[in-house]
Design an enzyme around this catalytic site. Structure first.
Site, mmCIF file in Angstrom:
data_model
loop_
_atom_site.group_PDB
_atom_site.id
_atom_site.type_symbol
_atom_site.label_atom_id
_atom_site.label_comp_id
_atom_site.label_asym_id
_atom_site.label_seq_id
_atom_site.Cartn_x
_atom_site.Cartn_y
_atom_site.Cartn_z
ATOM 1 C CG HIS A 1 13.288 21.505 -39.201
ATOM 2 N ND1 HIS A 1 11.978 21.167 -39.413
ATOM 3 C CD2 HIS A 1 13.315 22.855 -39.102
ATOM 4 C CE1 HIS A 1 11.236 22.256 -39.423
ATOM 5 N NE2 HIS A 1 12.029 23.303 -39.239
ATOM 6 N N GLY B 1 11.818 16.546 -40.538
ATOM 7 C CA GLY B 1 10.629 15.976 -39.909
ATOM 8 C C GLY B 1 9.391 16.827 -40.132
ATOM 9 C CD GLN C 1 12.443 12.244 -39.440
ATOM 10 O OE1 GLN C 1 12.345 13.363 -38.961
ATOM 11 N NE2 GLN C 1 13.464 11.448 -39.182
ATOM 12 C CD GLU D 1 17.989 10.638 -32.815
ATOM 13 O OE1 GLU D 1 17.355 9.590 -33.022
ATOM 14 O OE2 GLU D 1 19.194 10.749 -33.105
ATOM 15 C CE1 TYR E 1 12.000 15.583 -31.373
ATOM 16 C CE2 TYR E 1 13.340 14.008 -32.579
ATOM 17 C CZ TYR E 1 13.113 15.305 -32.163
ATOM 18 O OH TYR E 1 13.954 16.312 -32.518
ATOM 19 N NE ARG F 1 17.872 7.969 -37.214
ATOM 20 C CZ ARG F 1 18.214 9.246 -37.073
ATOM 21 N NH1 ARG F 1 17.406 10.194 -37.510
ATOM 22 N NH2 ARG F 1 19.365 9.574 -36.525
ATOM 23 C CG HIS G 1 16.919 15.671 -29.102
ATOM 24 N ND1 HIS G 1 18.016 15.778 -29.928
ATOM 25 C CD2 HIS G 1 15.848 15.576 -29.909
ATOM 26 C CE1 HIS G 1 17.613 15.751 -31.188
ATOM 27 N NE2 HIS G 1 16.304 15.619 -31.202
ATOM 28 N NE ARG H 1 22.352 16.333 -21.461
ATOM 29 C CZ ARG H 1 22.146 17.447 -22.155
ATOM 30 N NH1 ARG H 1 22.633 18.590 -21.725
ATOM 31 N NH2 ARG H 1 21.475 17.441 -23.276
ATOM 32 N NE ARG I 1 26.162 16.586 -38.209
ATOM 33 C CZ ARG I 1 26.986 16.470 -37.179
ATOM 34 N NH1 ARG I 1 27.194 17.513 -36.393
ATOM 35 N NH2 ARG I 1 27.610 15.351 -36.920
ATOM 36 C CB CYS J 1 31.261 23.031 -36.265
ATOM 37 S SG CYS J 1 30.332 23.682 -37.689
ATOM 38 C CD GLN K 1 30.960 27.251 -35.190
ATOM 39 O OE1 GLN K 1 31.972 26.574 -35.161
ATOM 40 N NE2 GLN K 1 30.994 28.538 -35.442
ATOM 41 C CB VAL L 1 49.901 42.402 -48.956
ATOM 42 C CG1 VAL L 1 49.382 43.468 -49.918
ATOM 43 C CG2 VAL L 1 49.943 41.049 -49.650
ATOM 44 C CB ALA M 1 35.300 29.631 -39.180
HETATM 45 P P1 FAD Z 1 42.143 35.119 -39.937
HETATM 46 O O1 FAD Z 1 41.817 33.712 -39.735
HETATM 47 O O2 FAD Z 1 42.743 35.867 -38.813
HETATM 48 O O3 FAD Z 1 43.108 35.219 -41.209
HETATM 49 C C1 FAD Z 1 43.733 36.397 -41.596
HETATM 50 C C2 FAD Z 1 44.964 36.083 -42.418
HETATM 51 O O4 FAD Z 1 45.470 37.278 -42.956
HETATM 52 C C3 FAD Z 1 46.108 35.448 -41.630
HETATM 53 O O5 FAD Z 1 46.481 34.226 -42.231
HETATM 54 C C4 FAD Z 1 47.224 36.476 -41.703
HETATM 55 O O6 FAD Z 1 48.510 35.887 -41.779
HETATM 56 C C5 FAD Z 1 46.887 37.215 -42.980
HETATM 57 N N1 FAD Z 1 47.411 38.588 -43.041
HETATM 58 C C6 FAD Z 1 47.176 39.601 -42.176
HETATM 59 N N2 FAD Z 1 47.781 40.729 -42.613
HETATM 60 C C7 FAD Z 1 48.418 40.409 -43.773
HETATM 61 C C8 FAD Z 1 49.180 41.152 -44.696
HETATM 62 N N3 FAD Z 1 49.422 42.429 -44.545
HETATM 63 N N4 FAD Z 1 49.676 40.506 -45.761
HETATM 64 C C9 FAD Z 1 49.444 39.194 -45.965
HETATM 65 N N5 FAD Z 1 48.700 38.466 -45.123
HETATM 66 C C10 FAD Z 1 48.188 39.070 -44.054
HETATM 67 N N6 FAD Z 1 35.561 29.759 -35.421
HETATM 68 C C11 FAD Z 1 34.527 28.969 -35.580
HETATM 69 O O7 FAD Z 1 33.616 29.323 -36.322
HETATM 70 N N7 FAD Z 1 34.436 27.762 -34.958
HETATM 71 C C12 FAD Z 1 35.393 27.322 -34.141
HETATM 72 O O8 FAD Z 1 35.273 26.227 -33.600
HETATM 73 C C13 FAD Z 1 36.511 28.128 -33.942
HETATM 74 N N8 FAD Z 1 37.494 27.732 -33.123
HETATM 75 C C14 FAD Z 1 38.567 28.519 -32.960
HETATM 76 C C15 FAD Z 1 39.583 28.078 -32.108
HETATM 77 C C16 FAD Z 1 40.715 28.841 -31.945
HETATM 78 C C17 FAD Z 1 41.787 28.368 -31.017
HETATM 79 C C18 FAD Z 1 40.850 30.061 -32.647
HETATM 80 C C19 FAD Z 1 42.095 30.904 -32.486
HETATM 81 C C20 FAD Z 1 39.846 30.510 -33.472
HETATM 82 C C21 FAD Z 1 38.694 29.749 -33.626
HETATM 83 N N9 FAD Z 1 37.640 30.162 -34.427
HETATM 84 C C22 FAD Z 1 36.570 29.367 -34.604
HETATM 85 C C23 FAD Z 1 37.618 31.501 -35.018
HETATM 86 C C24 FAD Z 1 38.004 31.523 -36.487
HETATM 87 O O9 FAD Z 1 39.187 30.815 -36.697
HETATM 88 C C25 FAD Z 1 38.136 32.975 -36.930
HETATM 89 O O10 FAD Z 1 36.933 33.642 -36.700
HETATM 90 C C26 FAD Z 1 38.479 33.079 -38.407
HETATM 91 O O11 FAD Z 1 39.683 32.426 -38.667
HETATM 92 C C27 FAD Z 1 38.598 34.516 -38.861
HETATM 93 O O12 FAD Z 1 38.817 34.505 -40.243
HETATM 94 P P2 FAD Z 1 39.496 35.661 -41.071
HETATM 95 O O13 FAD Z 1 39.761 35.102 -42.413
HETATM 96 O O14 FAD Z 1 38.701 36.895 -40.967
HETATM 97 O O15 FAD Z 1 40.879 35.975 -40.339
HETATM 98 P P1 NAP Z 2 34.778 36.085 -27.512
HETATM 99 O O1 NAP Z 2 33.918 34.875 -27.605
HETATM 100 O O2 NAP Z 2 34.200 37.378 -27.829
HETATM 101 O O3 NAP Z 2 35.331 36.091 -26.025
HETATM 102 C C1 NAP Z 2 36.177 37.071 -25.535
HETATM 103 C C2 NAP Z 2 36.275 36.942 -24.005
HETATM 104 O O4 NAP Z 2 37.143 37.934 -23.508
HETATM 105 C C3 NAP Z 2 34.966 37.096 -23.300
HETATM 106 O O5 NAP Z 2 34.897 36.095 -22.312
HETATM 107 C C4 NAP Z 2 35.032 38.487 -22.697
HETATM 108 O O6 NAP Z 2 34.271 38.332 -21.529
HETATM 109 C C5 NAP Z 2 36.519 38.706 -22.502
HETATM 110 N N1 NAP Z 2 36.984 40.079 -22.709
HETATM 111 C C6 NAP Z 2 36.705 40.889 -23.761
HETATM 112 N N2 NAP Z 2 37.348 42.069 -23.629
HETATM 113 C C7 NAP Z 2 38.043 42.002 -22.496
HETATM 114 C C8 NAP Z 2 38.893 42.914 -21.802
HETATM 115 N N3 NAP Z 2 39.160 44.125 -22.285
HETATM 116 N N4 NAP Z 2 39.433 42.532 -20.641
HETATM 117 C C9 NAP Z 2 39.164 41.308 -20.134
HETATM 118 N N5 NAP Z 2 38.366 40.414 -20.730
HETATM 119 C C10 NAP Z 2 37.804 40.750 -21.896
HETATM 120 O O7 NAP Z 2 36.036 35.894 -28.413
HETATM 121 P P2 NAP Z 2 37.070 34.717 -28.551
HETATM 122 O O8 NAP Z 2 37.027 33.760 -27.414
HETATM 123 O O9 NAP Z 2 38.340 35.417 -28.810
HETATM 124 O O10 NAP Z 2 36.609 33.949 -29.828
HETATM 125 C C11 NAP Z 2 36.652 34.581 -31.116
HETATM 126 C C12 NAP Z 2 35.597 34.043 -32.014
HETATM 127 O O11 NAP Z 2 35.893 32.715 -32.354
HETATM 128 C C13 NAP Z 2 34.246 34.028 -31.321
HETATM 129 O O12 NAP Z 2 33.294 34.719 -32.102
HETATM 130 C C14 NAP Z 2 33.887 32.620 -31.203
HETATM 131 O O13 NAP Z 2 32.528 32.415 -31.538
HETATM 132 C C15 NAP Z 2 34.757 31.929 -32.224
HETATM 133 N N6 NAP Z 2 35.062 30.619 -31.662
HETATM 134 C C16 NAP Z 2 34.107 29.698 -31.723
HETATM 135 C C17 NAP Z 2 34.322 28.484 -31.147
HETATM 136 C C18 NAP Z 2 33.263 27.425 -31.213
HETATM 137 O O14 NAP Z 2 33.464 26.349 -30.688
HETATM 138 N N7 NAP Z 2 32.140 27.641 -31.824
HETATM 139 C C19 NAP Z 2 35.511 28.220 -30.500
HETATM 140 C C20 NAP Z 2 36.485 29.198 -30.477
HETATM 141 C C21 NAP Z 2 36.242 30.416 -31.046
HETATM 142 P P3 NAP Z 2 34.019 39.466 -20.432
HETATM 143 O O15 NAP Z 2 33.820 40.705 -21.229
HETATM 144 O O16 NAP Z 2 32.810 39.016 -19.679
HETATM 145 O O17 NAP Z 2 35.219 39.427 -19.600
HETATM 146 FE FE1 SF4 Z 3 28.699 20.113 -40.722
HETATM 147 FE FE2 SF4 Z 3 29.230 22.346 -39.328
HETATM 148 FE FE3 SF4 Z 3 28.220 22.444 -41.804
HETATM 149 FE FE4 SF4 Z 3 26.695 21.635 -39.770
HETATM 150 S S1 SF4 Z 3 27.578 23.653 -40.034
HETATM 151 S S2 SF4 Z 3 26.841 20.712 -41.776
HETATM 152 S S3 SF4 Z 3 28.189 20.491 -38.609
HETATM 153 S S4 SF4 Z 3 30.222 21.677 -41.214
#
Ligand code: FAD
Ligand code: NAP
Ligand code: SF4
Length: 674
Positions: free
Chosen positions: A28, A60, A102, A166, A168, A216, A254, A257, A313, A339, A341, A450, A660
């Site tokens: 959908h 659907g 569908q 699923e 339905y 299906r 759906h 668990r 997907r 993902c 997402q 940079v 991301a």
């Molecule tokens: P970044 O990923 O932070 O990239 C910035 C880049 O800029 C870095 O490589 C850094 O080295 C470079 N840089 C900075 N300053 C300079 C400079 N002066 N010169 C040259 N290079 C420089 N998001 C999701 O959507 N789904 C998820 O499941 C998910 N899981 C996550 C799990 C973890 C453990 C973490 C840490 C993050 C996760 N995220 C997830 C979040 C996601 O990775 C970030 O939101 C995303 O990477 C941010 O993208 P960005 O390009 O803005 O910055």
């Molecule tokens: P986030 O989701 O915004 O969570 C930050 C956490 O820190 C919250 O639990 C917040 O809760 C706490 N916090 C914030 N400021 C604080 C402070 N000053 N002192 C103490 N606690 C504080 O950010 P994130 O976990 O860093 O993730 C970053 C991004 O990556 C998110 O947008 C997330 O969606 C994405 N991501 C996505 C996935 C995924 O599976 N989809 C997985 C990983 C990351 P309280 O304020 O209630 O304490």
């Molecule tokens: Fe695949 Fe994630 Fe794109 Fe959905 S959002 S199609 S799960 S990569």
């Protein structure tokens, strides 16, 4: 010689031949109800037809008012409605593709007042109790399905898919747990399957022989009181006899668990279920669920698991999946990472679906990457998802792009995400970008921090894009500089030692990931189907009803407290369709979730907190900070101060709620305008 001989071989259906064994499964999109949606769907499906997929199934469409997902949900009941679909079918056929509609009746999963089911039994995931259909209404509903199929044919569709899985309506008739009727539609299995069998039989009668009917079939319900393998096999035979052309696989209701399509499900894990039916029917069987590469699809066909493979997907992620596979360019496929997402999470919050790795999906007419008329020199700083997507899209348009990163590899924060068990698929996204950067001639400069001076010294850039991402926030907690305190970056990248008793401060996406990483018992369940099924309790011997077994999990190596300041449920902000998986996983591992925590101090005794006015000390060895991010803007500010006007994207722009999905979308959108 193609490496995918089975996948790319034609499938003869008697009255028509599909060019390959790839079905694009139903999704959908949210365009079905949107203004201008038919034109946008035409562009969406035409792109996938051009990309070579053998047969597509639409999202659907309800056969009548009561079957709609919600008030205003799409249905097909009149010739006028059918006429609008010709925009889609015409566009697909002009590209040489095939498409089936569908037909989906939501039954007790509907979100409107007049929800119906075989019996008045509320679904555990619904707030509302359905009304039981009367005998007349059951007949009326069958006629609605048949009429919808006739109208689909009139609209130019090559066939229909009758959605029988699923959880339905059709599925609700089949399972004893949801069908307590005592009339001819309830009671013994033969009666409970009368509803789907009659739908298929009467549909075939009315649409004639040369029209595809996919059914299906819920081959593994994964709910208590679900069907047995013997029952599923009997139904498959009856559906074949009733006139179906193809049998597609449905896995799990759906309300089940057990995750069935999330990224933590191993690739192709459920193909064994389809395989159990191979040989029981003579029409082709289609397998599905978490197949996302041509290699896996080929393997499933070559090992006799199915006659055809359904991927849904993966076609949001890359419309050219089949064409790239056929041309020997599989490494250029933008792989679906499972993902949810931007696809299912959007759908379940009534937003238009798209794709995290491909923001153009279902937005083909809005986010256009047309060739540039003036080739510019563009500097992009930061090779995280924001910078990568911008670089690839700008170079694809014909610009000359230089991409800098201080790190010795591309990926930014994704290089940490990929280390979390169950998130290995991010490796595919990094591979895709590596291949695309090379294919489009992007000049990649790694190990290069940079500065404004470096940019001044480089030959004149017409545009500068700052995508420098984020830095982890350090909260103001007394004692935060204690040696037991580390950040998630120290853990995932720095190899910091973590003790056996841990407090994770911050329970956002990263807090959950860290808690999973630290309590992982080394099972690698996301990579190995057998372990996965043991872990979640799926009975692969299929002796138990619905395939349900007893979960057996490895002992977690640490005890973890996961804390947040908010008083709301911990993990409430996680993905709509995946949050329950993470919460269940951590609960099963004994992680203590603490909402409403005030952080008083950290000292040798551990983390001191106050919850509900009561002071506690958590005697932990390590405190891991996952307390959100701050934008990294020093370069941007310095460039502005030097009189430049750089663009700002990704986390460097807005760090709050950054993920991301937003980073890639913003990078692509900027590239479309440069
Ligand atoms: P970044 O990923 O932070 O990239 C910035 C880049 O800029 C870095 O490589 C850094 O080295 C470079 N840089 C900075 N300053 C300079 C400079 N002066 N010169 C040259 N290079 C420089 N998001 C999701 O959507 N789904 C998820 O499941 C998910 N899981 C996550 C799990 C973890 C453990 C973490 C840490 C993050 C996760 N995220 C997830 C979040 C996601 O990775 C970030 O939101 C995303 O990477 C941010 O993208 P960005 O390009 O803005 O910055
Ligand atoms: P986030 O989701 O915004 O969570 C930050 C956490 O820190 C919250 O639990 C917040 O809760 C706490 N916090 C914030 N400021 C604080 C402070 N000053 N002192 C103490 N606690 C504080 O950010 P994130 O976990 O860093 O993730 C970053 C991004 O990556 C998110 O947008 C997330 O969606 C994405 N991501 C996505 C996935 C995924 O599976 N989809 C997985 C990983 C990351 P309280 O304020 O209630 O304490
Ligand atoms: Fe695949 Fe994630 Fe794109 Fe959905 S959002 S199609 S799960 S990569």
């Amino acid at each position: 010689m193609t490496p995918y001989p089975h996948l790319l071989s034609p499938l003869d259906l008697g009255f028509t031949t599909l060019p390959n064994r790839v079905l694009m499964g139903s999704m959908h999109l949210g365009l079905e109800e949107a203004e201008g949606g038919f034109e946008r769907m035409a562009a969406f499906y035409a792109a996938r037809a051009r990309g070579g997929v053998g047969l597509m199934v639409t999202g659907g469409i309800a056969p009548g008012e009561r079957g709609r997902p919600w008030e205003g949900g799409a249905m097909l009941t009149t010739e006028e409605e059918a006429e609008r679909h010709t925009t889609v079918t015409g566009a697909v056929h002009r590209e040489g593709g095939r498409i089936a509609l569908q037909i989906l009746h939501f039954g007790r999963y509907a979100y409107h007042d007049d929800l119906v089911a075989p019996s008045a039994l509320r679904a555990p995931i619904s707030m509302h109790t359905p009304r039981a259909l009367t005998d007349d209404e059951v007949e009326e509903t069958i006629e609605e399905f048949v009429r919808a199929a006739e109208l689909a044919k009139l609209a130019g569709y090559d066939g229909v898919e009758i959605m029988g899985s699923e959880g339905y309506l059709i599925n609700e008739f089949i399972a004893a747990a949801t069908n307590h009727r005592t009339d001819r539609w309830g009671g013994p299995y033969e009666n409970r399957i009368r509803f789907p069998v009659e739908i298929v039989r009467r549909t075939r009668e009315r649409v004639g022989p040369a029209f595809i009917i996919v059914y299906r079939l819920s081959m593994l319900d994964l709910v208590p009181g679900g069907s047995t393998l013997e029952e599923v096999t009997l139904l498959a035979r009856e559906i074949e006899a009733a006139g179906a052309t193809l049998l597609n696989t449905g896995i799990g209701w759906h309300e089940a668990r057990i995750p069935t399509i999330a990224t933590s499900v191993p690739r192709g894990a459920f193909a064994w279920v389809t395989q159990r039916l191979m040989g029981s029917v003579s029409i082709p069987l289609i397998t599905s669920n978490r197949v996302n590469t041509p290699e896996k699809a080929e393997e499933l066909l070559a090992t006799g698991c199915a006659d055809m493979v359904s991927m849904a997907r993966p076609f949001l992620a890359d419309p050219d999946f089949v064409a790239k596979s056929a041309a020997g360019r599989a490494e250029e496929i933008n792989t679906c990472i499972g993902c949810n997402q931007a696809c299912l999470d959007h759908t379940f919050s009534l937003r238009i679906a798209s794709c995290l790795v491909n923001p153009r999906a279902a937005h083909e007419t809005e986010l256009v990457l047309s060739p540039t008329r003036r080739r510019k020199r563009i500097a992009i700083v930061g090779a995280g998802p924001a910078g990568l997507s911008c670089a690839v899209a700008a170079a694809e348009r014909g610009h000359h792009v230089t991409l800098f990163d201080a790190d010795d590899r591309i990926g930014g924060q994704l290089t940490m995400a990929r280390r979390v068990p169950g998130k290995e698929e991010f490796d595919e996204t990094l591979r895709y970008y590596r291949v695309q950067l090379a294919a489009h001639g992007v000049d990649v400069r790694l190990d290069t921090t940079v500065t404004p001076e470096l940019l001044e010294a480089s030959p004149g850039f017409d545009e500068i894009v700052v995508a420098t991402g984020v830095t982890p926030r350090v909260p103001e907690i007394p004692g935060v500089d204690h040696p037991m305190v580390v950040s998630y970056v120290d853990v995932l990248r720095g190899g910091a030692e973590v003790g056996e008793r841990v407090a994770v401060v911050g329970a956002g996406g990263i807090g959950f990931d860290i808690a999973e990483y630290l309590t992982d018992g080394g099972e690698k369940a996301s990579l190995d189907p057998e372990t996965y099924f043991r872990h979640w309790g799926v009975d692969t011997s299929y002796r138990a009803r619905g395939g349900l077994g007893t979960p057996e999990r490895a002992r977690p190596p640490r005890s973890v407290h996961l804390l947040q300041r908010k008083t709301s449920k911990v993990g409430a902000g996680l993905g709509r369709t995946t949050g329950w998986i993470h919460r269940t996983e951590l609960r099963q591992r004994g992680v203590t979730m603490v909402p409403g925590a005030a952080y008083d101090r950290i000292d040798d005794a551990g983390l001191h907190i106050t919850v509900d006015g009561a002071a506690h000390v958590l005697p932990v060895d390590t405190v891991v900070l996952c307390t959100g991010q701050e934008p990294r803007r020093d370069l941007y500010e310095a460039l502005r101060a030097a009189g430049r006007t750089p663009h700002l994207i990704g986390g460097a722009d807005v760090a709050a709620e950054l993920d991301a999905k937003r980073a890639i979308k913003q990078g692509t959108e900027l590239a479309a305008t440069l």
